[in-house]
Design a protein around this motif. Sequence first.
Motif, PDB file in Angstrom:
ATOM      1  N   LYS A 206       0.847  -1.199   0.000  1.00 59.47           N
ATOM      2  CA  LYS A 206       0.000   0.000   0.000  1.00 59.47           C
ATOM      3  C   LYS A 206       0.880   1.245   0.000  1.00 59.47           C
ATOM      4  N   THR A 207       0.537   2.202  -0.840  1.00 53.60           N
ATOM      5  CA  THR A 207       1.331   3.432  -0.937  1.00 53.60           C
ATOM      6  C   THR A 207       1.066   4.341   0.260  1.00 53.60           C
ATOM      7  N   ILE A 208       2.134   4.784   0.915  1.00 48.09           N
ATOM      8  CA  ILE A 208       2.009   5.762   2.002  1.00 48.09           C
ATOM      9  C   ILE A 208       2.564   7.104   1.520  1.00 48.09           C
ATOM     10  N   PHE A 209       3.661   7.019   0.725  1.00 51.75           N
ATOM     11  CA  PHE A 209       4.294   8.249   0.213  1.00 51.75           C
ATOM     12  C   PHE A 209       4.030   8.351  -1.284  1.00 51.75           C
ATOM     13  N   PRO A 210       2.986   9.089  -1.708  1.00 52.17           N
ATOM     14  CA  PRO A 210       2.680   9.144  -3.143  1.00 52.17           C
ATOM     15  C   PRO A 210       3.789   9.819  -3.963  1.00 52.17           C
ATOM     16  N   HIS A 211       4.491  10.789  -3.343  1.00 52.97           N
ATOM     17  CA  HIS A 211       5.562  11.485  -4.082  1.00 52.97           C
ATOM     18  C   HIS A 211       6.901  11.094  -3.481  1.00 52.97           C
ATOM     19  N   LYS A 212       7.502  10.068  -4.067  1.00 50.16           N
ATOM     20  CA  LYS A 212       8.711   9.509  -3.453  1.00 50.16           C
ATOM     21  C   LYS A 212       9.980  10.265  -3.860  1.00 50.16           C
ATOM     22  N   GLY A 213       9.903  11.004  -4.963  1.00 49.42           N
ATOM     23  CA  GLY A 213      11.050  11.794  -5.412  1.00 49.42           C
ATOM     24  C   GLY A 213      12.303  10.950  -5.543  1.00 49.42           C
ATOM     25  N   PRO A 214      13.439  11.458  -5.044  1.00 50.17           N
ATOM     26  CA  PRO A 214      14.701  10.720  -5.210  1.00 50.17           C
ATOM     27  C   PRO A 214      14.886   9.573  -4.204  1.00 50.17           C
ATOM     28  N   LEU A 215      13.890   9.345  -3.325  1.00 48.32           N
ATOM     29  CA  LEU A 215      14.048   8.296  -2.302  1.00 48.32           C
ATOM     30  C   LEU A 215      13.113   7.118  -2.549  1.00 48.32           C
ATOM     31  N   LYS A 216      12.990   6.744  -3.832  1.00 47.33           N
ATOM     32  CA  LYS A 216      12.011   5.732  -4.223  1.00 47.33           C
ATOM     33  C   LYS A 216      12.249   4.365  -3.570  1.00 47.33           C
ATOM     34  N   GLU A 217      13.474   3.856  -3.666  1.00 47.15           N
ATOM     35  CA  GLU A 217      13.742   2.502  -3.154  1.00 47.15           C
ATOM     36  C   GLU A 217      13.562   2.442  -1.634  1.00 47.15           C
ATOM     37  N   PHE A 218      14.057   3.466  -0.951  1.00 47.97           N
ATOM     38  CA  PHE A 218      13.921   3.548   0.507  1.00 47.97           C
ATOM     39  C   PHE A 218      12.438   3.598   0.907  1.00 47.97           C
TER      40      PHE A 218
ATOM     41  N   PHE B  88      22.126   8.322  -2.487  1.00 49.30           N
ATOM     42  CA  PHE B  88      21.664   8.512  -1.106  1.00 49.30           C
ATOM     43  C   PHE B  88      20.486   7.567  -0.831  1.00 49.30           C
ATOM     44  N   ASP B  89      19.613   7.409  -1.811  1.00 50.70           N
ATOM     45  CA  ASP B  89      18.464   6.509  -1.717  1.00 50.70           C
ATOM     46  C   ASP B  89      18.929   5.075  -1.398  1.00 50.70           C
ATOM     47  N   ARG B  90      19.936   4.616  -2.120  1.00 47.68           N
ATOM     48  CA  ARG B  90      20.428   3.239  -1.929  1.00 47.68           C
ATOM     49  C   ARG B  90      21.152   3.092  -0.592  1.00 47.68           C
ATOM     50  N   ARG B  91      21.883   4.130  -0.207  1.00 44.67           N
ATOM     51  CA  ARG B  91      22.577   4.057   1.091  1.00 44.67           C
ATOM     52  C   ARG B  91      21.556   3.971   2.228  1.00 44.67           C
ATOM     53  N   LEU B  92      20.464   4.729   2.085  1.00 44.71           N
ATOM     54  CA  LEU B  92      19.388   4.665   3.096  1.00 44.71           C
ATOM     55  C   LEU B  92      18.740   3.278   3.126  1.00 44.71           C
ATOM     56  N   SER B  93      18.571   2.674   1.926  1.00 40.07           N
ATOM     57  CA  SER B  93      17.973   1.336   1.845  1.00 40.07           C
ATOM     58  C   SER B  93      18.870   0.308   2.537  1.00 40.07           C
TER      59      SER B  93
END
Length: 402
Positions: free
Chosen positions: A66-78, A145-150
Amino acid sequence: EKVLNICFISREYPPDTPWGGIGKYTYNLARGLALAGQNVHVVAQSLDIDRDYKDSGVYVHKVAHKTIFPHKGPLKEFAIRLEYSYRVYQKLKEIMRKYHIDIVEAPNFSAEGFVYSFFKKIPLITRLHTHFSEVIEFSGWPRTFDRRLSCWLEDAAILRSDLITCSTRRHTEVVFRELGLNPDTVEIVPLGTPLPNIEEEINAEDGSPIVLFVGRLEKRKGVHILVKSIPYILKEIPLTTFILIGRDTFVSPDFISFDGQEDHSFKAQLIKDIPEQYRQNVHFLGYVDNSELSKHFLSCDIFVAPSLYESFGFIYIEAMSYGKPVIGCGMGGILEIIKDGETGFLVPPEDPVILADTILKLLKDKGLRMEMGSRARKYVEANFTTEIMVQNTLKTYRKLLR
Protein backbone atom coordinates in the motif's frame (compact mmCIF):
# COMPACT_ATOMS: atom_id res chain seq x y z
CA GLU A 1 8.23 -29.99 24.27
CA LYS A 2 5.70 -27.22 23.73
CA VAL A 3 4.39 -26.67 20.22
CA LEU A 4 5.69 -23.32 18.90
CA ASN A 5 3.65 -20.67 17.07
CA ILE A 6 6.08 -19.36 14.45
CA CYS A 7 5.61 -16.50 11.99
CA PHE A 8 7.86 -15.98 8.97
CA ILE A 9 8.03 -12.73 7.03
CA SER A 10 8.97 -13.25 3.37
CA ARG A 11 7.83 -11.18 0.39
CA GLU A 12 8.72 -14.14 -1.82
CA TYR A 13 6.53 -17.21 -1.39
CA PRO A 14 5.51 -19.71 -4.07
CA PRO A 15 3.44 -20.15 -6.14
CA ASP A 16 2.77 -16.50 -7.12
CA THR A 17 5.99 -14.82 -5.94
CA PRO A 18 8.67 -17.52 -6.44
CA TRP A 19 11.39 -14.98 -7.23
CA GLY A 20 14.45 -16.46 -5.60
CA GLY A 21 16.21 -18.34 -2.83
CA ILE A 22 14.49 -16.56 0.08
CA GLY A 23 11.07 -17.74 -1.13
CA LYS A 24 12.30 -21.31 -1.61
CA TYR A 25 13.97 -21.40 1.82
CA THR A 26 10.86 -20.05 3.58
CA TYR A 27 8.57 -22.43 1.68
CA ASN A 28 10.67 -25.52 2.51
CA LEU A 29 11.19 -24.56 6.17
CA ALA A 30 7.56 -23.50 6.81
CA ARG A 31 6.22 -26.76 5.38
CA GLY A 32 8.87 -28.80 7.20
CA LEU A 33 8.07 -27.18 10.56
CA ALA A 34 4.32 -27.69 10.02
CA LEU A 35 4.99 -31.35 9.23
CA ALA A 36 6.99 -31.57 12.48
CA GLY A 37 3.86 -30.47 14.38
CA GLN A 38 4.52 -26.73 14.85
CA ASN A 39 1.98 -23.98 14.07
CA VAL A 40 3.42 -21.96 11.19
CA HIS A 41 2.33 -18.64 9.64
CA VAL A 42 3.89 -16.78 6.71
CA VAL A 43 3.33 -13.10 5.86
CA ALA A 44 4.11 -12.71 2.14
CA GLN A 45 3.45 -10.16 -0.57
CA SER A 46 0.32 -10.37 -2.69
CA LEU A 47 0.48 -8.96 -6.20
CA ASP A 48 -3.24 -8.09 -6.14
CA ILE A 49 -5.49 -8.35 -3.05
CA ASP A 50 -5.02 -9.33 0.59
CA ARG A 51 -5.95 -12.94 1.30
CA ASP A 52 -5.41 -15.67 3.89
CA TYR A 53 -5.32 -19.39 3.10
CA LYS A 54 -3.85 -22.67 4.35
CA ASP A 55 -1.33 -24.58 2.25
CA SER A 56 0.20 -27.92 3.39
CA GLY A 57 -0.49 -27.08 7.03
CA VAL A 58 0.97 -23.55 6.75
CA TYR A 59 -1.21 -20.45 7.35
CA VAL A 60 -0.31 -18.04 4.53
CA HIS A 61 -1.24 -14.35 4.90
CA LYS A 62 -0.77 -12.44 1.64
CA VAL A 63 -0.65 -8.63 1.93
CA ALA A 64 -0.71 -6.17 -0.95
CA HIS A 65 1.72 -3.26 -0.99
CA LYS A 66 0.00 0.00 0.00
CA THR A 67 1.33 3.43 -0.94
CA ILE A 68 2.01 5.76 2.00
CA PHE A 69 4.29 8.25 0.21
CA PRO A 70 2.68 9.14 -3.14
CA HIS A 71 5.56 11.49 -4.08
CA LYS A 72 8.71 9.51 -3.45
CA GLY A 73 11.05 11.79 -5.41
CA PRO A 74 14.70 10.72 -5.21
CA LEU A 75 14.05 8.30 -2.30
CA LYS A 76 12.01 5.73 -4.22
CA GLU A 77 13.74 2.50 -3.15
CA PHE A 78 13.92 3.55 0.51
CA ALA A 79 10.25 4.64 0.57
CA ILE A 80 8.98 1.42 -1.07
CA ARG A 81 10.85 -0.71 1.49
CA LEU A 82 9.52 1.39 4.37
CA GLU A 83 5.94 1.21 3.06
CA TYR A 84 6.03 -2.55 2.72
CA SER A 85 7.69 -3.05 6.11
CA TYR A 86 4.89 -0.99 7.73
CA ARG A 87 2.30 -3.09 5.90
CA VAL A 88 3.92 -6.25 7.28
CA TYR A 89 3.91 -4.77 10.80
CA GLN A 90 0.16 -4.08 10.57
CA LYS A 91 -0.50 -7.68 9.54
CA LEU A 92 1.81 -9.06 12.23
CA LYS A 93 -0.10 -7.19 14.96
CA GLU A 94 -3.33 -8.82 13.78
CA ILE A 95 -1.77 -12.33 13.62
CA MET A 96 -0.18 -11.96 17.05
CA ARG A 97 -3.46 -11.02 18.69
CA LYS A 98 -5.20 -13.98 17.12
CA TYR A 99 -2.59 -16.77 17.29
CA HIS A 100 -0.24 -16.01 20.26
CA ILE A 101 2.94 -16.08 18.16
CA ASP A 102 6.16 -17.10 20.03
CA ILE A 103 8.78 -16.10 17.49
CA VAL A 104 9.07 -14.00 14.30
CA GLU A 105 11.70 -14.63 11.62
CA ALA A 106 12.48 -12.19 8.78
CA PRO A 107 15.15 -12.01 6.05
CA ASN A 108 17.62 -9.10 6.13
CA PHE A 109 17.08 -8.43 2.41
CA SER A 110 14.65 -5.54 1.76
CA ALA A 111 14.40 -4.90 5.55
CA GLU A 112 10.91 -6.41 5.81
CA GLY A 113 11.19 -6.65 9.61
CA PHE A 114 12.43 -3.05 10.07
CA VAL A 115 9.21 -1.45 11.38
CA TYR A 116 8.40 -4.47 13.58
CA SER A 117 11.89 -4.30 15.13
CA PHE A 118 10.96 -0.96 16.77
CA PHE A 119 7.73 -2.19 18.38
CA LYS A 120 8.46 -5.87 18.98
CA LYS A 121 7.10 -7.61 22.04
CA ILE A 122 8.02 -11.06 20.67
CA PRO A 123 11.59 -12.09 19.74
CA LEU A 124 12.71 -11.23 16.20
CA ILE A 125 15.20 -13.47 14.39
CA THR A 126 16.82 -12.01 11.30
CA ARG A 127 18.28 -14.45 8.80
CA LEU A 128 21.20 -13.17 6.72
CA HIS A 129 20.79 -13.63 2.99
CA THR A 130 22.53 -11.50 0.34
CA HIS A 131 22.82 -7.88 1.50
CA PHE A 132 21.49 -5.07 -0.72
CA SER A 133 24.95 -3.44 -0.69
CA GLU A 134 26.33 -6.59 -2.39
CA VAL A 135 23.66 -6.33 -5.10
CA ILE A 136 24.63 -2.69 -5.69
CA GLU A 137 28.30 -3.65 -5.94
CA PHE A 138 27.78 -6.59 -8.36
CA SER A 139 25.39 -4.58 -10.53
CA GLY A 140 27.86 -1.68 -10.73
CA TRP A 141 25.15 0.81 -9.71
CA PRO A 142 25.95 4.24 -8.28
CA ARG A 143 25.64 4.37 -4.47
CA THR A 144 22.97 7.06 -4.37
CA PHE A 145 21.66 8.51 -1.11
CA ASP A 146 18.46 6.51 -1.72
CA ARG A 147 20.43 3.24 -1.93
CA ARG A 148 22.58 4.06 1.09
CA LEU A 149 19.39 4.67 3.10
CA SER A 150 17.97 1.34 1.84
CA CYS A 151 21.14 -0.44 3.07
CA TRP A 152 20.80 1.36 6.41
CA LEU A 153 17.26 -0.03 6.76
CA GLU A 154 18.63 -3.57 6.42
CA ASP A 155 21.47 -2.91 8.88
CA ALA A 156 19.13 -1.32 11.43
CA ALA A 157 16.78 -4.33 11.32
CA ILE A 158 19.76 -6.70 11.77
CA LEU A 159 21.11 -4.70 14.74
CA ARG A 160 17.70 -4.60 16.47
CA SER A 161 17.18 -8.39 16.23
CA ASP A 162 17.17 -10.72 19.23
CA LEU A 163 19.10 -13.32 17.26
CA ILE A 164 20.81 -13.46 13.86
CA THR A 165 21.07 -16.68 11.87
CA CYS A 166 22.88 -17.44 8.62
CA SER A 167 23.45 -20.46 6.42
CA THR A 168 27.25 -20.12 6.13
CA ARG A 169 30.11 -18.82 8.27
CA ARG A 170 31.71 -17.02 5.31
CA HIS A 171 28.64 -14.95 4.49
CA THR A 172 28.28 -13.97 8.16
CA GLU A 173 31.84 -12.64 8.11
CA VAL A 174 31.15 -10.53 4.98
CA VAL A 175 28.05 -8.85 6.47
CA PHE A 176 29.49 -8.48 9.97
CA ARG A 177 32.70 -6.89 8.72
CA GLU A 178 30.53 -4.07 7.36
CA LEU A 179 28.56 -3.78 10.59
CA GLY A 180 31.59 -4.07 12.88
CA LEU A 181 30.02 -6.98 14.82
CA ASN A 182 31.42 -10.26 16.12
CA PRO A 183 30.49 -13.10 13.70
CA ASP A 184 30.64 -15.64 16.58
CA THR A 185 27.32 -14.32 17.93
CA VAL A 186 25.51 -15.71 14.86
CA GLU A 187 23.84 -19.12 14.85
CA ILE A 188 24.79 -21.05 11.68
CA VAL A 189 21.78 -23.02 10.40
CA PRO A 190 22.43 -24.37 6.87
CA LEU A 191 19.57 -24.59 4.39
CA GLY A 192 17.93 -27.88 3.46
CA THR A 193 16.16 -29.35 0.45
CA PRO A 194 13.58 -32.15 0.10
CA LEU A 195 15.26 -35.32 -1.20
CA PRO A 196 13.92 -36.28 -4.65
CA ASN A 197 13.46 -39.85 -5.82
CA ILE A 198 16.26 -40.33 -8.37
CA GLU A 199 15.50 -43.89 -9.49
CA GLU A 200 13.89 -42.69 -12.74
CA GLU A 201 17.03 -40.86 -13.97
CA ILE A 202 16.77 -40.05 -17.69
CA ASN A 203 20.12 -39.56 -19.40
CA ALA A 204 20.54 -39.16 -23.14
CA GLU A 205 22.24 -42.22 -24.64
CA ASP A 206 22.96 -40.70 -28.06
CA GLY A 207 26.18 -39.02 -26.97
CA SER A 208 24.56 -35.60 -26.59
CA PRO A 209 25.40 -34.56 -23.02
CA ILE A 210 23.33 -31.91 -21.22
CA VAL A 211 24.79 -29.04 -19.20
CA LEU A 212 22.21 -27.32 -16.98
CA PHE A 213 22.21 -23.80 -15.50
CA VAL A 214 19.45 -22.57 -13.16
CA GLY A 215 19.32 -18.98 -11.89
CA ARG A 216 18.18 -15.49 -12.78
CA LEU A 217 19.79 -14.21 -15.97
CA GLU A 218 21.94 -11.53 -14.38
CA LYS A 219 25.60 -10.76 -13.89
CA ARG A 220 25.84 -11.95 -10.28
CA LYS A 221 24.76 -15.45 -11.31
CA GLY A 222 27.72 -15.68 -13.73
CA VAL A 223 25.60 -16.94 -16.65
CA HIS A 224 27.55 -14.64 -19.03
CA ILE A 225 30.74 -16.59 -18.14
CA LEU A 226 29.03 -19.88 -18.96
CA VAL A 227 27.87 -18.47 -22.31
CA LYS A 228 31.44 -17.38 -23.12
CA SER A 229 32.69 -20.93 -22.37
CA ILE A 230 30.22 -22.56 -24.82
CA PRO A 231 32.28 -22.21 -28.06
CA TYR A 232 35.32 -23.91 -26.39
CA ILE A 233 33.13 -26.85 -25.31
CA LEU A 234 31.28 -27.26 -28.62
CA LYS A 235 34.55 -27.31 -30.57
CA GLU A 236 35.45 -30.51 -28.71
CA ILE A 237 32.01 -32.07 -28.06
CA PRO A 238 29.72 -30.63 -30.79
CA LEU A 239 26.56 -32.45 -29.62
CA THR A 240 26.49 -30.85 -26.14
CA THR A 241 23.17 -29.20 -25.24
CA PHE A 242 23.02 -26.26 -22.83
CA ILE A 243 19.75 -25.72 -20.92
CA LEU A 244 19.49 -22.32 -19.22
CA ILE A 245 16.55 -21.95 -16.82
CA GLY A 246 15.65 -18.70 -15.05
CA ARG A 247 13.88 -15.40 -15.48
CA ASP A 248 15.34 -12.81 -17.78
CA THR A 249 16.26 -9.53 -16.13
CA PHE A 250 16.33 -6.05 -17.63
CA VAL A 251 19.37 -4.09 -16.66
CA SER A 252 19.50 -0.34 -17.05
CA PRO A 253 22.39 1.75 -15.69
CA ASP A 254 20.38 2.40 -12.51
CA PHE A 255 18.34 -0.68 -11.69
CA ILE A 256 17.41 -4.27 -12.52
CA SER A 257 13.87 -5.63 -12.94
CA PHE A 258 11.86 -8.54 -14.38
CA ASP A 259 10.44 -6.48 -17.23
CA GLY A 260 11.64 -3.65 -19.41
CA GLN A 261 12.79 -2.64 -22.87
CA GLU A 262 14.29 -5.25 -25.19
CA ASP A 263 17.59 -3.37 -25.38
CA HIS A 264 17.97 -3.79 -21.59
CA SER A 265 17.32 -7.57 -21.72
CA PHE A 266 20.18 -9.61 -20.25
CA LYS A 267 19.03 -12.65 -22.26
CA ALA A 268 19.19 -10.69 -25.54
CA GLN A 269 22.78 -9.70 -24.68
CA LEU A 270 23.70 -13.33 -23.89
CA ILE A 271 22.31 -14.55 -27.22
CA LYS A 272 24.39 -11.90 -29.03
CA ASP A 273 27.49 -13.29 -27.29
CA ILE A 274 26.90 -16.81 -28.69
CA PRO A 275 28.38 -17.23 -32.20
CA GLU A 276 25.63 -17.92 -34.77
CA GLN A 277 26.73 -21.52 -35.51
CA TYR A 278 26.36 -22.54 -31.82
CA ARG A 279 22.99 -20.99 -31.00
CA GLN A 280 20.95 -24.11 -31.82
CA ASN A 281 22.78 -25.91 -28.96
CA VAL A 282 21.60 -23.39 -26.35
CA HIS A 283 18.02 -23.36 -25.01
CA PHE A 284 16.70 -20.52 -22.82
CA LEU A 285 13.61 -21.85 -21.04
CA GLY A 286 12.77 -18.89 -18.78
CA TYR A 287 11.09 -19.65 -15.44
CA VAL A 288 9.78 -23.21 -15.04
CA ASP A 289 7.70 -24.73 -12.23
CA ASN A 290 9.05 -27.30 -9.77
CA SER A 291 7.89 -30.46 -11.58
CA GLU A 292 9.44 -29.23 -14.85
CA LEU A 293 12.65 -28.22 -13.04
CA SER A 294 12.83 -31.68 -11.47
CA LYS A 295 12.82 -33.29 -14.94
CA HIS A 296 15.74 -31.11 -16.04
CA PHE A 297 17.76 -31.97 -12.91
CA LEU A 298 17.13 -35.67 -13.61
CA SER A 299 18.11 -35.51 -17.27
CA CYS A 300 21.22 -33.29 -17.09
CA ASP A 301 24.77 -34.65 -16.88
CA ILE A 302 26.36 -31.69 -15.10
CA PHE A 303 25.01 -28.69 -13.20
CA VAL A 304 26.94 -25.43 -13.69
CA ALA A 305 26.33 -22.06 -11.99
CA PRO A 306 29.45 -19.84 -12.03
CA SER A 307 27.96 -17.24 -9.62
CA LEU A 308 30.24 -14.37 -8.66
CA TYR A 309 28.82 -14.53 -5.12
CA GLU A 310 26.25 -16.53 -3.16
CA SER A 311 25.52 -16.23 0.56
CA PHE A 312 24.81 -20.00 0.49
CA GLY A 313 24.01 -21.38 -2.96
CA PHE A 314 20.80 -23.34 -2.47
CA ILE A 315 20.73 -24.30 -6.14
CA TYR A 316 23.91 -26.43 -5.72
CA ILE A 317 22.45 -28.59 -2.95
CA GLU A 318 19.31 -28.97 -5.05
CA ALA A 319 21.37 -30.25 -8.02
CA MET A 320 23.47 -32.47 -5.73
CA SER A 321 20.29 -33.98 -4.23
CA TYR A 322 19.61 -35.36 -7.75
CA GLY A 323 23.02 -37.05 -7.73
CA LYS A 324 24.66 -34.59 -10.12
CA PRO A 325 28.22 -33.23 -10.04
CA VAL A 326 28.22 -29.43 -9.72
CA ILE A 327 30.54 -26.63 -10.81
CA GLY A 328 30.60 -23.27 -9.03
CA CYS A 329 33.09 -20.50 -8.23
CA GLY A 330 35.15 -20.51 -5.04
CA MET A 331 33.35 -17.45 -3.66
CA GLY A 332 31.35 -16.69 -0.49
CA GLY A 333 29.16 -19.45 0.92
CA ILE A 334 29.75 -21.70 -2.12
CA LEU A 335 33.06 -22.71 -0.52
CA GLU A 336 31.08 -24.38 2.29
CA ILE A 337 28.71 -26.23 -0.08
CA ILE A 338 30.82 -27.74 -2.91
CA LYS A 339 33.64 -30.04 -1.82
CA ASP A 340 36.19 -29.36 -4.57
CA GLY A 341 37.21 -32.55 -6.37
CA GLU A 342 34.69 -34.64 -4.39
CA THR A 343 31.12 -33.48 -5.07
CA GLY A 344 32.05 -31.16 -7.93
CA PHE A 345 34.59 -28.51 -8.85
CA LEU A 346 35.30 -24.95 -7.75
CA VAL A 347 36.65 -22.67 -10.49
CA PRO A 348 37.95 -19.08 -10.40
CA PRO A 349 35.28 -16.43 -11.10
CA GLU A 350 35.03 -14.79 -14.55
CA ASP A 351 37.31 -17.29 -16.31
CA PRO A 352 35.46 -18.92 -19.25
CA VAL A 353 38.52 -20.93 -20.37
CA ILE A 354 39.05 -22.70 -17.04
CA LEU A 355 35.27 -23.17 -16.76
CA ALA A 356 35.19 -24.79 -20.24
CA ASP A 357 38.13 -27.07 -19.35
CA THR A 358 36.39 -28.18 -16.14
CA ILE A 359 33.09 -28.88 -17.93
CA LEU A 360 34.97 -30.86 -20.62
CA LYS A 361 36.82 -32.87 -17.97
CA LEU A 362 33.44 -34.07 -16.60
CA LEU A 363 31.79 -34.54 -20.00
CA LYS A 364 34.64 -36.77 -21.18
CA ASP A 365 34.63 -39.01 -18.11
CA LYS A 366 31.32 -40.72 -17.33
CA GLY A 367 32.88 -42.68 -14.45
CA LEU A 368 34.00 -39.45 -12.77
CA ARG A 369 30.54 -37.91 -13.26
CA MET A 370 28.78 -40.89 -11.70
CA GLU A 371 31.22 -41.09 -8.79
CA MET A 372 30.99 -37.36 -7.99
CA GLY A 373 27.20 -37.37 -8.40
CA SER A 374 26.87 -40.28 -5.99
CA ARG A 375 29.09 -38.53 -3.41
CA ALA A 376 27.10 -35.31 -3.91
CA ARG A 377 23.81 -37.06 -3.13
CA LYS A 378 25.26 -38.70 0.03
CA TYR A 379 26.69 -35.33 1.15
CA VAL A 380 23.24 -33.71 0.89
CA GLU A 381 21.60 -36.65 2.70
CA ALA A 382 24.05 -36.21 5.59
CA ASN A 383 24.04 -32.40 5.83
CA PHE A 384 21.39 -30.54 3.84
CA THR A 385 17.94 -32.17 4.01
CA THR A 386 14.78 -30.27 4.99
CA GLU A 387 14.51 -32.51 8.10
CA ILE A 388 18.01 -31.54 9.30
CA MET A 389 17.23 -27.83 8.68
CA VAL A 390 13.93 -28.14 10.62
CA GLN A 391 15.61 -29.82 13.62
CA ASN A 392 18.46 -27.25 13.70
CA THR A 393 15.98 -24.38 13.40
CA LEU A 394 13.80 -25.67 16.24
CA LYS A 395 16.88 -26.11 18.45
CA THR A 396 17.88 -22.49 17.73
CA TYR A 397 14.36 -21.14 18.40
CA ARG A 398 14.01 -23.06 21.69
CA LYS A 399 17.44 -21.92 22.86
CA LEU A 400 16.48 -18.28 22.23
CA LEU A 401 13.10 -18.65 23.98
CA ARG A 402 14.76 -20.23 27.04
